[in-house]
Design a protein around this motif. Structure first.
Motif, PDB file in Angstrom:
ATOM      1  N   GLY A 206       0.749  -1.254   0.000  1.00 21.26           N
ATOM      2  CA  GLY A 206       0.000   0.000   0.000  1.00 21.26           C
ATOM      3  C   GLY A 206       0.773   1.294   0.000  1.00 21.26           C
ATOM      4  N   ILE A 207       2.107   1.265  -0.007  1.00 21.43           N
ATOM      5  CA  ILE A 207       2.857   2.534  -0.003  1.00 21.43           C
ATOM      6  C   ILE A 207       3.762   2.652  -1.214  1.00 21.43           C
ATOM      7  CG2 ILE A 207       2.761   2.871   2.500  1.00 21.43           C
ATOM      8  CD1 ILE A 207       5.624   1.726   2.629  1.00 21.43           C
ATOM      9  N   SER A 208       3.393   1.970  -2.288  1.00 19.16           N
ATOM     10  CA  SER A 208       4.148   2.017  -3.528  1.00 19.16           C
ATOM     11  C   SER A 208       3.228   1.569  -4.653  1.00 19.16           C
ATOM     12  CB  SER A 208       5.382   1.109  -3.437  1.00 19.16           C
ATOM     13  OG  SER A 208       6.104   1.110  -4.647  1.00 19.16           O
ATOM     14  N   CYS A 209       3.568   1.917  -5.883  1.00 18.43           N
ATOM     15  CA  CYS A 209       2.745   1.533  -7.030  1.00 18.43           C
ATOM     16  C   CYS A 209       3.619   0.943  -8.129  1.00 18.43           C
ATOM     17  CB  CYS A 209       1.988   2.740  -7.578  1.00 18.43           C
ATOM     18  SG  CYS A 209       0.703   3.374  -6.465  1.00 18.43           S
ATOM     19  N   THR A 210       3.007   0.073  -8.935  1.00 14.11           N
ATOM     20  CA  THR A 210       3.719  -0.596 -10.017  1.00 14.11           C
ATOM     21  C   THR A 210       2.686  -1.134 -10.992  1.00 14.11           C
ATOM     22  OG1 THR A 210       5.377  -2.292 -10.508  1.00 14.11           O
ATOM     23  CG2 THR A 210       3.757  -2.809  -8.829  1.00 14.11           C
ATOM     24  N   ILE A 211       3.110  -2.043 -11.860  1.00 10.26           N
ATOM     25  CA  ILE A 211       2.158  -2.758 -12.703  1.00 10.26           C
ATOM     26  C   ILE A 211       1.230  -3.555 -11.794  1.00 10.26           C
ATOM     27  CG2 ILE A 211       1.928  -4.538 -14.465  1.00 10.26           C
ATOM     28  CD1 ILE A 211       4.735  -3.724 -15.419  1.00 10.26           C
ATOM     29  N   ALA A 212      -0.063  -3.517 -12.071  1.00 16.99           N
ATOM     30  CA  ALA A 212      -1.047  -4.200 -11.213  1.00 16.99           C
ATOM     31  C   ALA A 212      -1.027  -5.696 -11.521  1.00 16.99           C
ATOM     32  CB  ALA A 212      -2.430  -3.601 -11.427  1.00 16.99           C
ATOM     33  N   TRP A 213      -0.063  -6.393 -10.922  1.00 16.47           N
ATOM     34  CA  TRP A 213       0.119  -7.815 -11.219  1.00 16.47           C
ATOM     35  C   TRP A 213      -1.117  -8.636 -10.865  1.00 16.47           C
ATOM     36  CZ3 TRP A 213       4.717  -8.614 -13.629  1.00 16.47           C
ATOM     37  CH2 TRP A 213       5.734  -7.696 -13.402  1.00 16.47           C
ATOM     38  N   SER A 214      -1.751  -8.338  -9.743  1.00 20.30           N
ATOM     39  CA  SER A 214      -2.838  -9.184  -9.242  1.00 20.30           C
ATOM     40  C   SER A 214      -4.078  -9.151 -10.120  1.00 20.30           C
ATOM     41  CB  SER A 214      -3.207  -8.770  -7.815  1.00 20.30           C
ATOM     42  OG  SER A 214      -3.605  -7.401  -7.784  1.00 20.30           O
ATOM     43  N   LYS A 215      -4.213  -8.129 -11.011  1.00 20.22           N
ATOM     44  CA  LYS A 215      -5.388  -8.035 -11.868  1.00 20.22           C
ATOM     45  C   LYS A 215      -5.301  -8.928 -13.107  1.00 20.22           C
ATOM     46  CE  LYS A 215      -6.637  -3.227 -10.743  1.00 20.22           C
ATOM     47  NZ  LYS A 215      -6.880  -1.886 -11.324  1.00 20.22           N
ATOM     48  N   PHE A 216      -4.123  -9.512 -13.327  1.00 22.58           N
ATOM     49  CA  PHE A 216      -3.903 -10.118 -14.626  1.00 22.58           C
ATOM     50  C   PHE A 216      -4.363 -11.570 -14.728  1.00 22.58           C
ATOM     51  CE2 PHE A 216      -0.227  -6.931 -15.076  1.00 22.58           C
ATOM     52  CZ  PHE A 216      -1.102  -5.970 -15.534  1.00 22.58           C
ATOM     53  N   HIS A 217      -4.533 -12.252 -13.599  1.00 24.86           N
ATOM     54  CA  HIS A 217      -4.916 -13.655 -13.719  1.00 24.86           C
ATOM     55  C   HIS A 217      -6.375 -13.808 -14.141  1.00 24.86           C
ATOM     56  CE1 HIS A 217      -5.914 -12.596  -9.538  1.00 24.86           C
ATOM     57  NE2 HIS A 217      -6.824 -13.543  -9.588  1.00 24.86           N
TER      58      HIS A 217
ATOM     59  N   LEU B 105       7.035  -6.335   0.608  1.00 24.30           N
ATOM     60  CA  LEU B 105       7.751  -5.076   0.799  1.00 24.30           C
ATOM     61  C   LEU B 105       9.258  -5.233   0.608  1.00 24.30           C
ATOM     62  CD1 LEU B 105       7.965  -2.104   1.683  1.00 24.30           C
ATOM     63  CD2 LEU B 105       7.944  -2.886   4.052  1.00 24.30           C
ATOM     64  N   LEU B 106       9.840  -6.267   1.213  1.00 22.71           N
ATOM     65  CA  LEU B 106      11.293  -6.422   1.175  1.00 22.71           C
ATOM     66  C   LEU B 106      11.845  -6.596  -0.243  1.00 22.71           C
ATOM     67  CD1 LEU B 106      11.972  -8.586   4.366  1.00 22.71           C
ATOM     68  CD2 LEU B 106      12.351  -6.132   4.031  1.00 22.71           C
ATOM     69  N   PRO B 107      11.238  -7.445  -1.098  1.00 21.66           N
ATOM     70  CA  PRO B 107      11.745  -7.518  -2.478  1.00 21.66           C
ATOM     71  C   PRO B 107      11.662  -6.189  -3.213  1.00 21.66           C
ATOM     72  CG  PRO B 107      10.344  -9.392  -2.011  1.00 21.66           C
ATOM     73  CD  PRO B 107      10.198  -8.456  -0.861  1.00 21.66           C
ATOM     74  N   CYS B 108      10.620  -5.385  -2.925  1.00 21.30           N
ATOM     75  CA  CYS B 108      10.482  -4.073  -3.562  1.00 21.30           C
ATOM     76  C   CYS B 108      11.619  -3.147  -3.139  1.00 21.30           C
ATOM     77  CB  CYS B 108       9.129  -3.470  -3.194  1.00 21.30           C
ATOM     78  SG  CYS B 108       8.811  -1.878  -3.974  1.00 21.30           S
ATOM     79  N   LEU B 109      11.935  -3.113  -1.854  1.00 22.27           N
ATOM     80  CA  LEU B 109      13.023  -2.273  -1.363  1.00 22.27           C
ATOM     81  C   LEU B 109      14.371  -2.752  -1.902  1.00 22.27           C
ATOM     82  CD1 LEU B 109      11.953  -1.815   2.379  1.00 22.27           C
ATOM     83  CD2 LEU B 109      11.667  -0.216   0.485  1.00 22.27           C
ATOM     84  N   PHE B 110      14.539  -4.071  -1.946  1.00 20.80           N
ATOM     85  CA  PHE B 110      15.796  -4.634  -2.442  1.00 20.80           C
ATOM     86  C   PHE B 110      15.985  -4.291  -3.917  1.00 20.80           C
ATOM     87  CE2 PHE B 110      18.439  -8.572  -3.446  1.00 20.80           C
ATOM     88  CZ  PHE B 110      19.583  -8.024  -2.909  1.00 20.80           C
ATOM     89  N   ALA B 111      14.898  -4.327  -4.700  1.00 17.87           N
ATOM     90  CA  ALA B 111      14.972  -3.984  -6.129  1.00 17.87           C
ATOM     91  C   ALA B 111      15.383  -2.529  -6.310  1.00 17.87           C
ATOM     92  CB  ALA B 111      13.623  -4.245  -6.794  1.00 17.87           C
ATOM     93  N   LYS B 112      14.822  -1.649  -5.501  1.00 25.12           N
ATOM     94  CA  LYS B 112      15.134  -0.233  -5.656  1.00 25.12           C
ATOM     95  C   LYS B 112      16.549   0.096  -5.178  1.00 25.12           C
ATOM     96  CE  LYS B 112      10.514   1.541  -6.026  1.00 25.12           C
ATOM     97  NZ  LYS B 112       9.912   0.239  -6.190  1.00 25.12           N
ATOM     98  N   SER B 113      17.128  -0.779  -4.365  1.00 25.38           N
ATOM     99  CA  SER B 113      18.506  -0.541  -3.929  1.00 25.38           C
ATOM    100  C   SER B 113      19.494  -0.749  -5.070  1.00 25.38           C
ATOM    101  CB  SER B 113      18.862  -1.483  -2.772  1.00 25.38           C
ATOM    102  OG  SER B 113      18.992  -2.826  -3.224  1.00 25.38           O
ATOM    103  N   SER B 114      19.046  -1.329  -6.189  1.00 31.61           N
ATOM    104  CA  SER B 114      19.947  -1.579  -7.320  1.00 31.61           C
ATOM    105  C   SER B 114      20.538  -0.284  -7.875  1.00 31.61           C
ATOM    106  CB  SER B 114      19.198  -2.310  -8.440  1.00 31.61           C
ATOM    107  OG  SER B 114      18.166  -1.490  -8.977  1.00 31.61           O
ATOM    108  N   THR B 115      19.861   0.836  -7.654  1.00 32.35           N
ATOM    109  CA  THR B 115      20.355   2.113  -8.189  1.00 32.35           C
ATOM    110  C   THR B 115      21.587   2.624  -7.440  1.00 32.35           C
ATOM    111  OG1 THR B 115      18.837   3.333  -6.745  1.00 32.35           O
ATOM    112  CG2 THR B 115      18.052   2.795  -8.958  1.00 32.35           C
ATOM    113  N   ALA B 116      21.896   2.039  -6.276  1.00 31.27           N
ATOM    114  CA  ALA B 116      23.000   2.554  -5.459  1.00 31.27           C
ATOM    115  C   ALA B 116      24.296   1.782  -5.636  1.00 31.27           C
ATOM    116  CB  ALA B 116      22.601   2.527  -3.973  1.00 31.27           C
ATOM    117  N   TYR B 117      24.260   0.603  -6.268  1.00 30.43           N
ATOM    118  CA  TYR B 117      25.438  -0.266  -6.282  1.00 30.43           C
ATOM    119  C   TYR B 117      26.504   0.157  -7.285  1.00 30.43           C
ATOM    120  CZ  TYR B 117      22.261  -3.428  -3.781  1.00 30.43           C
ATOM    121  OH  TYR B 117      21.384  -3.962  -2.887  1.00 30.43           O
TER     122      TYR B 117
END
Length: 303
Positions: free
Chosen positions: A137-148, A245-257
């Motif tokens: 609920g504190i981030s937005c992306t492609i609405a994966w859950s609507k696709f099935h 939440l954790l995979p989302c934060l981990f993905a966004k950390s890719s910009t810092a490496y």
């Protein structure tokens, strides 16, 4: 903070050495632009929403956030793919052929990457695919859950997965495996390691740096991709909020490496960063000296 400071140092170094930049290095600059663009356009809104314990701004800001994330994410992936292909061509071509990769060629390639990324980011806005909030609920992306339950959404996900994820990732892996085999054969032909040309050692270092950049990016996004595809075929409620939440934060950390990888492998980048540090340290020392008390502006800046 790490993303903005690190990639700003990359861009400052590139601007200072603009006349000396080689054509493939423009892709490194493009990757830094994508990373810092993601940090500036997305992270402040996500951080504010986290402090608010709910998404801020409604549907419009949600679509904006998801579009920016998709745009910069696809751009980074395609840039890494282009880097791998160019490194493969440079490593497996004669010197005369490798010189054919000019700055104009790379600039056209970068323009194509941005147009390709923008096309995919716009498609959900025109009816193929959807944007929506993340399960926590504190981030937005492609609405994966609507696709099935939607053939339209599923076709978009399948196409995006193949053309923006699987195909670039396989290209990256194939290129670096080809480079590794080429380097292995070359080193086998040279029995004495002291006789290995400096150019070959430099190529090996540049290739290793590019591999680490790609591995860091793919490793950061793999948990997020796994959680996203789980939500396509299962209800989002089946996963705990922290699991999404954790995979989302981990993905966004890719910009810092990437800046840290450049710092370890690039002597030129290390020297330029130290010069920037010295310049910044001199300014702070100047503004915080006793003479600054006579200048209100300097005192304010020091404060």
């Amino acid at each position: 903070i790490l993303t903005i400071l690190g990639n700003s140092a990359v861009l400052a170094t590139a601007a200072k050495r603009s006349s000396l930049l080689k054509a493939p290095e423009l892709l490194t600059v493009n990757l830094a632009v994508a990373d810092i663009g993601m940090a500036l356009s997305m992270y402040p809104l996500a951080i504010a929403s986290a402090w608010n314990h709910a998404w801020l701004g409604g549907d419009a800001s949600c679509v904006y956030y998801a579009l920016m994330g998709f745009l910069f994410g696809v751009c980074s992936m395609m840039t890494l793919c282009a880097m791998a292909v160019i490194r493969f061509l440079v490593t497996n071509s004669a010197k005369s052929n490798s010189n054919k990769i000019t700055k104009n060629t790379v600039c056209i390639l970068i323009a194509f990457i941005w147009l390709y990324s923008l096309l995919w980011a716009i498609l959900p806005l025109v009816g193929w695919g959807y944007y929506g909030p993340e399960p926590f609920g504190i981030s937005c992306t492609i609405a994966w859950s609507k696709f099935h339950n939607s053939s339209n959404g599923f076709s978009f996900i399948l196409s995006m997965f193949l053309l923006c994820t699987v195909l670039p990732a396989l290209t990256i892996v194939a290129c670096y495996l080809g480079i590794a085999w080429k380097v292995h054969k070359a080193y086998q032909e040279i029995q004495n390691i002291d006789r290995i040309p400096n150019a070959a050692k430099l190529e090996k270092k540049l290739t290793l740096m590019a591999v680490l950049i790609s591995v860091a990016f793919l490793s950061s996004w793999t948990p997020y991709a796994a959680a996203s595809f789980w939500s396509i075929f299962n209800s989002s409620d089946s996963l705990q909020p922290v699991v999404t939440l954790l995979p989302c934060l981990f993905a966004k950390s890719s910009t810092a490496y990437n800046p840290f990888i450049y710092y370890v492998f690039s002597k030129t980048f290390r020297c330029e960063v130290r010069k920037l540090q010295c310049c910044w340290g001199w300014r702070v020392h100047y503004f915080s000296s006793d003479h600054s008390a006579e200048n209100p502006v300097s005192t304010l800046w020091s404060g």
